[in-house]
Design a protein around this motif. Structure first.
Motif, mmCIF file in Angstrom:
data_model
loop_
_atom_site.group_PDB
_atom_site.id
_atom_site.type_symbol
_atom_site.label_atom_id
_atom_site.label_comp_id
_atom_site.label_asym_id
_atom_site.label_seq_id
_atom_site.Cartn_x
_atom_site.Cartn_y
_atom_site.Cartn_z
ATOM 1 N N PHE A 1 0.726 -1.233 0.230
ATOM 2 C CA PHE A 1 0.029 0.056 -0.002
ATOM 3 C C PHE A 1 0.948 1.243 0.025
ATOM 4 C CE2 PHE A 1 -2.215 -3.616 1.852
ATOM 5 C CZ PHE A 1 -3.479 -3.404 1.093
ATOM 6 N N VAL A 2 0.567 2.248 -0.676
ATOM 7 C CA VAL A 2 1.237 3.593 -0.854
ATOM 8 C C VAL A 2 0.699 4.822 -0.255
ATOM 9 C CG1 VAL A 2 2.138 5.031 -2.740
ATOM 10 C CG2 VAL A 2 2.129 2.656 -3.070
ATOM 11 N N THR A 3 1.078 5.578 0.359
ATOM 12 C CA THR A 3 0.646 6.802 0.808
ATOM 13 C C THR A 3 1.857 7.958 0.817
ATOM 14 O OG1 THR A 3 -0.705 8.036 2.588
ATOM 15 C CG2 THR A 3 1.001 6.301 3.401
ATOM 16 N N ALA A 4 1.418 8.995 1.431
ATOM 17 C CA ALA A 4 2.509 10.099 1.206
ATOM 18 C C ALA A 4 3.642 9.893 2.614
ATOM 19 C CB ALA A 4 1.908 11.367 1.337
ATOM 20 N N ALA A 5 4.831 10.154 2.418
ATOM 21 C CA ALA A 5 5.623 9.919 3.594
ATOM 22 C C ALA A 5 5.183 10.933 4.802
ATOM 23 C CB ALA A 5 6.952 10.572 3.154
ATOM 24 N N HIS A 6 4.682 11.929 4.682
ATOM 25 C CA HIS A 6 4.296 12.980 5.576
ATOM 26 C C HIS A 6 3.188 12.441 6.284
ATOM 27 C CE1 HIS A 6 2.043 15.263 2.304
ATOM 28 N NE2 HIS A 6 0.976 15.237 3.445
ATOM 29 N N VAL A 7 2.414 11.598 5.616
ATOM 30 C CA VAL A 7 0.987 11.158 6.472
ATOM 31 C C VAL A 7 1.663 9.995 7.397
ATOM 32 C CG1 VAL A 7 -1.035 9.599 6.151
ATOM 33 C CG2 VAL A 7 -0.541 11.647 4.563
ATOM 34 N N ILE A 8 2.481 9.096 6.867
ATOM 35 C CA ILE A 8 3.420 8.351 7.668
ATOM 36 C C ILE A 8 3.798 8.912 8.780
ATOM 37 C CG2 ILE A 8 4.866 6.724 7.969
ATOM 38 C CD1 ILE A 8 2.520 5.340 6.730
ATOM 39 N N ALA A 9 4.758 9.968 8.733
ATOM 40 C CA ALA A 9 5.220 10.748 9.867
ATOM 41 C C ALA A 9 4.409 11.404 10.864
ATOM 42 C CB ALA A 9 6.059 11.830 9.245
ATOM 43 N N LEU A 10 3.229 11.489 10.497
ATOM 44 C CA LEU A 10 2.050 11.893 11.513
ATOM 45 C C LEU A 10 1.939 11.028 12.808
ATOM 46 C CD1 LEU A 10 -0.779 13.395 9.497
ATOM 47 C CD2 LEU A 10 0.851 14.725 10.517
ATOM 48 N N GLY A 11 2.351 9.775 12.542
ATOM 49 C CA GLY A 11 2.233 8.861 13.679
ATOM 50 C C GLY A 11 3.390 8.664 14.479
ATOM 51 N N VAL A 12 4.523 9.559 14.129
ATOM 52 C CA VAL A 12 5.747 9.517 15.099
ATOM 53 C C VAL A 12 5.468 9.803 16.549
ATOM 54 C CG1 VAL A 12 7.851 10.502 15.214
ATOM 55 C CG2 VAL A 12 7.109 9.838 13.109
ATOM 56 N N GLY A 13 5.759 9.292 17.315
ATOM 57 C CA GLY A 13 5.558 9.480 18.962
ATOM 58 C C GLY A 13 4.258 9.743 19.375
ATOM 59 N N SER A 14 3.209 9.496 18.399
ATOM 60 C CA SER A 14 1.839 9.889 18.987
ATOM 61 C C SER A 14 1.557 8.556 19.953
ATOM 62 C CB SER A 14 0.861 9.658 17.973
ATOM 63 O OG SER A 14 -0.347 10.058 18.243
#
Length: 667
Positions: A94-107
């Motif tokens: 599955f593909v998405t934008a890198a900045h979408v994945i980055a939103l989960g950092v440390g959450s």
């Protein structure tokens, strides 16, 4: 523009934000009549919302019940919050934008997941491709759905129809049409060309497929162009050809330390091995972000560190100055390159029992001065992060937007992080963070206990930037100018409290026999006063004027003077100041002032004069025993009385203060 001094600063460090982190809405139509029904069906089946689970509980307290009825139904009742879009390009790929994945950092909300059109949830398992520069990520799911991957294709001809597919403001997957308008070279070296298109997109479209008229994926929707009504996508062939061996992270941007004027371009490139389980990926990405910040800072300090306070010739004027700073001041570089302490204009909000909160915006966050209410105890603040922030919020409002209503937050609850930081001058700061689950951000505070309460820097950041923001706050503590202010009773409580007072403060002796005498002792000077002018009681005000100066080849932070004031007659003071011989390179006015100190010229004559509705008299210590060429330090004593006073009265008060002053610091 600077933030209002009565609101928490929300500026984010530009150089530390991932490329293309934000995605802004653009206007456009919503028709998709050029795609046949079967293509639309395949797109909807293979395209997913990227979501994160909402917190089960809310630690915040509000001034009124939240008007949740103002929210759309799906947002109000949904268990998950949409963040972006993803789509299938292969078996469990599955593909998405890198900045979408980055939103989960440390959450604290947990790992990201996908939600299909029927509301079923699929949790992200492993990251197998990641390019921060090209802004795409490829991942697997722990229990993937049985869906057919979308076909891919090369870019169509310019001005051919294209369709943006994705989540629209949390309302589900929609398809909107436009044109493939142009190609734009990548910003750093022109290594590839971005796809630009006119199909409308909303917040949440990031990571969704951009398809041609046959429903074939030609790109991944990323962001809006900064200055025009066009959107940007990365070509799907770049995603397919991208490496599965490592995640890459790049940063090129201007960096400026907030207290300095110089700005440098930083060029950073980092990578780490793939694939990784999502938790390990986030840990590695956070480390890259911290390493990037450290490299950018190190490069900057390597170029400008010799001029950064307290180093270099341009710091010397400040190291020979003394500011009164009951409200904290920022040490910053002026337009002429000279370092000086800022002059903020705080706004005050009154608390009960003579307490108050003062706030002012600055380049490092919101500066805060908290005066505890008379009934408060140190255990109420030092031991309770909730009580501390509850008081701060009274002077620095934070709101939650609910539909068309803005609701004030009255309490953030206990801090989720409560630790300490000892700066390079031996001062122990309380470092705390509070989580705002409704927008996945954090409020951070670094606060120094003072006799009155606290001085602090408070700021707000996205949660994934928390570690970087904490590092910034630790650095900023070395650039605050502070005086310690309090009544004699507050000083007594502060010195006796189980606090980690700075070494310099712990080494002081402050004794008061109300109605009789006051005694101050430090390694540089002592002062003994009998009751009289000013009056000595529990409410007498004592200000210790701390400053930075050179001592024994290093820069120290120490007491450079004090002011003791009568609580009832506010203009009655005894003031002691430490003076330093200016350097030859200083402006002529500095030499003129030093000459007055050495020679006992006005105002250091011991002759009283009128000033600001009162009478003042002052003189310096006897410098005759030190040869003129060796005099580098002098102390002056001033007495200020309210109204018009005669010379004999003022001279007796000055003689008593001078007699009580002994200086142990040698020239």
């Amino acid at each position: 523009m600077p933030a209002s001094p009565r609101t928490i600063d929300r500026r984010w460090p530009l150089t530390l934000v991932l490329a293309a982190l934000s995605f802004l809405p653009v206007l456009g139509g919503a028709r998709a009549d050029s795609l046949d029904s079967s293509a639309q069906r395949r797109l909807r089946e293979a395209t997913f919302e990227v979501v994160v689970e909402k917190p089960e509980s809310d630690p915040l307290t509000y001034e009124k019940t939240l008007p949740l009825e103002l929210l759309p139904y799906a947002e109000r009742v949904g268990k998950y919050r949409p963040l972006g879009t993803a789509f299938a390009i292969g078996h469990d790929r599955f593909v998405t934008a890198a900045h979408v994945i980055a939103l989960g950092v440390g959450s604290p909300k947990g790992a990201l997941a996908l939600r299909d059109q029927n509301g079923k949830i699929f949790h992200v398992d492993r990251i197998v491709k990641y390019s921060g520069a090209e802004d795409y990520a490829v991942f697997t799911l722990s229990d993937p759905p049985r869906v057919s991957a979308l076909d891919t294709h090369e870019r169509p001809a310019l001005n051919d129809p294209v369709f943006a597919v994705g989540d629209a403001l949390g309302e589900g997957i929609i398809i909107r049409d436009g044109l493939y308008t142009s190609e734009t070279p990548e910003e750093r070296e022109g290594r590839w060309k971005w796809i630009r298109f006119s199909a409308a997109a909303s917040p949440g479209n990031s990571g969704g497929p951009l398809v041609d008229r046959k429903g074939r994926v030609i790109g991944v929707v990323l962001r809006k162009s900064p200055n025009e009504n066009l959107n940007v996508a990365v070509a799907i062939d770049q995603v397919l050809k991208g490496t599965e061996e490592s995640a890459t992270f790049e940063s090129r941007s201007a960096y400026r330390f907030p207290m300095m004027r110089a700005s440098d371009t930083s060029d950073i490139s980092e990578q780490f091995p793939l694939p990784k389980p999502v938790d390990e990926f986030y840990a590695a990405l956070q480390k890259v972000m911290m390493d990037t910040m450290h490299k950018i800072r190190a490069q900057y300090e390597g170029a400008h560190g010799d001029r950064m306070f307290p180093h270099g010739a341009d710091s010397q004027q400040l190291l020979h100055s003394l500011y009164v700073a009951g409200f904290p001041r920022i040490i910053e570089e002026r337009s002429d390159g000279i370092w000086a302490a800022s002059d903020p204009k705080p706004q005050r909000s009154q608390l009960d029992q003579n307490g108050f909160v003062e706030t002012a915006a600055s380049g490092v966050g919101t500066l805060v001065r908290l005066r505890m209410p008379d009934t408060a105890r140190w255990s109420d603040l030092f031991g309770s992060s909730k009580s501390f922030m509850d008081m701060v919020l009274k002077g620095m409002p934070v709101h939650r937007q609910v539909g068309t209503d803005s609701v004030r937050i009255t309490s953030l609850g206990p801090a989720v992080l409560d630790t300490t930081h000892v700066d390079s001058y031996g001062r122990t700061w309380q470092l705390r963070t509070w989580y705002l689950p409704f927008n996945d951000s954090v409020i951070l505070s670094i606060a120094l206990p003072t006799p009155q309460g606290y001085i602090a820097i408070v700021t707000q950041r996205p949660h994934w930037l928390q570690e970087i923001a904490l590092e910034e706050l630790r650095t900023y503590t070395g650039f605050l100018y502070i005086s310690y202010v309090g009544t004699l009773k507050q000083w007594q409580d502060y010195m006796a409290a189980p606090l980690a007072q700075p070494d310099v403060v712990r080494g002081l002796g402050i004794e008061s026999d109300y109605g009789k005498s006051f005694r101050f002792r430090s390694k540089r000077f002592n002062l003994n006063l009998a009751n009289g002018l000013p009056k000595i009681d529990a409410e007498s005000s004592l200000t210790l004027k701390f400053g930075y100066f050179n001592d024994g080849g290093s820069t120290v932070w120490d007491v450079c003077g004090l002011a003791l004031g009568d609580p009832e007659r506010k203009s009655n003071w005894v003031d002691v100041l430490r003076h330093q011989r200016p350097l030859p390179s200083f402006p002529e006015s500095w030499a003129d002032q030093w000459h007055k100190i050495e020679s006992g010229e006005h105002p250091y004559t011991g002759i009283s004069y009128s000033t600001n509705g009162g009478t003042r008299i002052e003189a310096t210590q006897d410098l005759k025993e030190v040869a003129a060429q060796h005099r580098s330090i002098a102390y002056s004593v001033a007495v200020v009385a309210e109204g018009t006073q005669d010379q004999p009265t003022m001279k007796r008060a000055l003689d008593a203060a001078q007699h009580g002053l002994t200086v142990s610091e040698h020239n």
